[in-house]
Write a protein that holds these residues in place. Structure first.
Motif, PDB file in Angstrom:
ATOM      1  N   SER A  95       0.760  -1.101  -0.146  1.00 24.08           N
ATOM      2  CA  SER A  95      -0.002   0.043  -0.152  1.00 24.08           C
ATOM      3  C   SER A  95       0.665   1.277  -0.071  1.00 24.08           C
ATOM      4  N   HIS A  96       0.677   2.734  -0.066  1.00 22.42           N
ATOM      5  CA  HIS A  96       0.725   3.736  -0.153  1.00 22.42           C
ATOM      6  C   HIS A  96       0.692   4.755   1.141  1.00 22.42           C
ATOM      7  N   VAL A  97       1.371   5.847   1.099  1.00 21.31           N
ATOM      8  CA  VAL A  97       1.347   6.424   1.111  1.00 21.31           C
ATOM      9  C   VAL A  97       1.563   8.335   0.969  1.00 21.31           C
ATOM     10  N   THR A  98       0.472   8.706   0.828  1.00 16.36           N
ATOM     11  CA  THR A  98       0.899  10.077  -0.431  1.00 16.36           C
ATOM     12  C   THR A  98       0.533  11.329  -0.451  1.00 16.36           C
ATOM     13  N   ALA A 126      -4.683   3.860   4.511  1.00 16.99           N
ATOM     14  CA  ALA A 126      -3.875   3.589   3.463  1.00 16.99           C
ATOM     15  C   ALA A 126      -4.023   1.288   4.840  1.00 16.99           C
ATOM     16  N   LEU A 127      -4.294   2.114   6.266  1.00 13.78           N
ATOM     17  CA  LEU A 127      -4.222   0.838   6.633  1.00 13.78           C
ATOM     18  C   LEU A 127      -5.966   0.293   6.526  1.00 13.78           C
ATOM     19  N   LEU A 128      -6.636   0.965   6.520  1.00 14.15           N
ATOM     20  CA  LEU A 128      -8.376   0.501   5.954  1.00 14.15           C
ATOM     21  C   LEU A 128      -8.462  -0.310   4.836  1.00 14.15           C
ATOM     22  N   GLY A 129      -7.713   0.371   3.328  1.00 14.07           N
ATOM     23  CA  GLY A 129      -7.427  -0.614   2.471  1.00 14.07           C
ATOM     24  C   GLY A 129      -6.491  -1.715   2.616  1.00 14.07           C
ATOM     25  N   LEU A 130      -5.783  -2.444   3.510  1.00 13.17           N
ATOM     26  CA  LEU A 130      -4.823  -2.995   4.010  1.00 13.17           C
ATOM     27  C   LEU A 130      -5.830  -4.152   4.614  1.00 13.17           C
ATOM     28  N   GLU A 131      -6.387  -3.751   5.729  1.00 13.94           N
ATOM     29  CA  GLU A 131      -6.839  -4.535   6.153  1.00 13.94           C
ATOM     30  C   GLU A 131      -8.397  -4.888   5.832  1.00 13.94           C
ATOM     31  N   PHE A 308       4.654  -5.319   6.749  1.00 13.96           N
ATOM     32  CA  PHE A 308       3.541  -3.787   6.660  1.00 13.96           C
ATOM     33  C   PHE A 308       5.040  -2.543   7.595  1.00 13.96           C
ATOM     34  N   ALA A 309       6.237  -2.601   6.285  1.00 14.51           N
ATOM     35  CA  ALA A 309       7.680  -2.038   6.728  1.00 14.51           C
ATOM     36  C   ALA A 309       7.156  -0.497   6.045  1.00 14.51           C
ATOM     37  N   PRO A 310       7.114   0.686   6.027  1.00 21.63           N
ATOM     38  CA  PRO A 310       7.124   1.264   5.523  1.00 21.63           C
ATOM     39  C   PRO A 310       8.816   2.115   5.131  1.00 21.63           C
ATOM     40  N   GLY A 311       8.573   2.284   3.581  1.00 21.59           N
ATOM     41  CA  GLY A 311      10.094   2.900   3.456  1.00 21.59           C
ATOM     42  C   GLY A 311       9.729   4.459   3.073  1.00 21.59           C
ATOM     43  N   PRO A 312      10.975   5.443   2.684  1.00 21.85           N
ATOM     44  CA  PRO A 312      11.269   6.705   2.885  1.00 21.85           C
ATOM     45  C   PRO A 312      10.522   6.777   2.462  1.00 21.85           C
ATOM     46  N   PHE A 313       9.640   8.229   2.399  1.00 19.20           N
ATOM     47  CA  PHE A 313       9.268   9.204   1.394  1.00 19.20           C
ATOM     48  C   PHE A 313       9.914   9.432  -0.016  1.00 19.20           C
ATOM     49  N   THR A 323       5.990   9.764  -1.916  1.00 21.52           N
ATOM     50  CA  THR A 323       5.195   8.956  -1.823  1.00 21.52           C
ATOM     51  C   THR A 323       5.904   7.684  -0.517  1.00 21.52           C
ATOM     52  N   ALA A 324       5.434   6.783   0.468  1.00 19.40           N
ATOM     53  CA  ALA A 324       6.152   5.872   0.903  1.00 19.40           C
ATOM     54  C   ALA A 324       5.358   5.103   1.155  1.00 19.40           C
ATOM     55  N   GLN A 325       6.344   3.661   0.257  1.00 19.30           N
ATOM     56  CA  GLN A 325       5.266   2.532  -0.078  1.00 19.30           C
ATOM     57  C   GLN A 325       5.354   1.789   1.054  1.00 19.30           C
ATOM     58  N   VAL A 326       4.168   0.852   1.600  1.00 18.89           N
ATOM     59  CA  VAL A 326       4.170   0.173   2.445  1.00 18.89           C
ATOM     60  C   VAL A 326       4.131  -1.326   2.801  1.00 18.89           C
ATOM     61  N   LEU A 327       5.219  -1.605   2.668  1.00 19.44           N
ATOM     62  CA  LEU A 327       5.518  -3.703   1.781  1.00 19.44           C
ATOM     63  C   LEU A 327       5.131  -4.728   3.660  1.00 19.44           C
TER      64      LEU A 327
END
Length: 352
Positions: A95-98, A126-131, A308-313, A323-327
């Motif tokens: 998922s991602h946070v933008t 992002a969290l609700l989308g992943l769930e 659910f590890a976030p990467g750098p923006f 954008t930060a990806q959540v993998l």
């Protein structure tokens, strides 16, 4: 230089804040997704440090023979096979946070409070989308997208990649078909078949008898009995009505789980809205489904570094946004299908 320093400060603030939110993401996904919750409660939603080409679960399909002896009797020490491995593909999701440049500018203040609030809102999205994605992918597979492919892993419309093996595959309504699960064909390896039952009941009494029959089948042999029951919403209502008709008030005792539940054989029964109709092979429920699971022998394993590890923006060269990806990397497995069961074709019109 001041502007560049300020931008870097906010980039660091965004990344650090997202990293702090990571445990919240992990907990909500694993606790809010019902099947994952029960795996976690059993200790089978677990991280691993090294993956290998596939995740391997050792299996036992026969027990070592035991016998009595007396004094100098000859003992049977014949080498024993009776064991093999199942192999499960690692699967990935993202998922991602933008945040756009304008949004960051509009919410920028001296201490970063407003931009953090915006980040929390984006993270919640992002969290609700992943769930939602995890729940549907685990319970429905590709039927999430086409309503009928309940035995196929959910397939990305964007890139064709596969996600986790769905529950209707691991606990199959027809365990005799030529289907490879964990790289073992259930048709030619009868020990690798789950329990199944087609409900023929037309009364509450007969329905409860069907449940007891499946429970008995799942309880045979070492390994215990089912410790969680998952069904569709209509079957849950039917079960509650059957209990009420039988005046079995103790069965209404709540289990120690964060979902509405009743008990069957002392273990929680929960309604999962994403349960499919296994008899019809559809996400549309016309006949009920009831899973009896022994979570001692099922679970989800994941890479500790990608849970659910976030990467750098990162700001792409052609977009005014960061954008930060959540993998997430993991796999859905079972190492004893004989201890799992499913009942389908439940008549939801039973009224007495």
């Amino acid at each position: 230089m001041a502007g560049t320093a300020l931008t870097r400060t906010y980039d660091s603030l965004l990344t650090a804040t997202l990293d702090l939110i990571r445990p919240v993401i992990e907990d909500q996904i694993s606790s809010g997704t019902k099947l994952l919750y029960f795996y976690k409660k059993k200790g089978n939603f677990k991280g691993v440090s090294a993956g290998g080409a596939k995740y391997v679960t050792p299996l036992m399909y026969e027990l070592v023979a035991a016998d009595s002896y007396s004094g100098y009797s000859t003992l049977d020490v014949t080498p024993f096979e009776g064991a093999t491995d199942a192999f499960w593909d690692w699967r990935q999701s993202a998922s991602h946070v933008t945040i756009s440049g304008l949004e960051e500018f509009q919410n920028r203040d001296a201490d970063g409070t407003r931009v953090i609030d915006l980040l929390k809102l984006r993270t919640k999205q992002a969290l609700l989308g992943l769930e939602d994605y995890f729940s549907k992918a685990l319970m429905q597979g590709q039927a999430k997208n086409d309503t009928s492919s309940i035995h196929t892993a959910c397939t990305s419309v964007l890139n064709g990649s596969l996600f986790l093996s769905p529950l209707p595959l691991l606990v199959k309504f027809d365990p005799t078909t030529s289907t490879t699960i964990g790289e073992i064909n259930q048709s030619t390896n009868t020990w690798w078949r789950n329990q199944t039952k087609t409900s023929g009941s037309s009364t509450y009494v007969a329905f409860l008898k069907d449940l007891r029959g499946l429970y008995t089948s799942c309880s045979k042999g070492p390994g215990g009995s089912p410790d969680v029951h998952i069904c569709d919403l209509s079957t849950f209502d039917l079960y509650e009505s059957a209990l009420a008709a039988a005046h079995r008030n103790p069965d209404y005792q709540k289990a120690d789980v964060p979902f509405e539940s009743v008990l069957f054989k002392g273990k929680p029964v929960v309604a999962e809205e994403h349960t499919v109709d296994v008899a019809q092979g559809s996400t549309t429920i016309t006949e009920g489904t009831w899973y009896m699971l022994n979570t001692e022998f099922m679970g989800v394993s994941f890479d500790k570094e990608h849970n659910f590890a976030p990467g750098p923006f990162i700001k792409p060269e052609n977009q005014d946004a960061k954008t930060a990806q959540v993998l997430w990397y993991g796999t859905h497995w079972t190492n004893n299908r004989r201890k799992q069961g499913v009942m389908g074709d439940i008549d939801l019109t039973i009224a007495s």
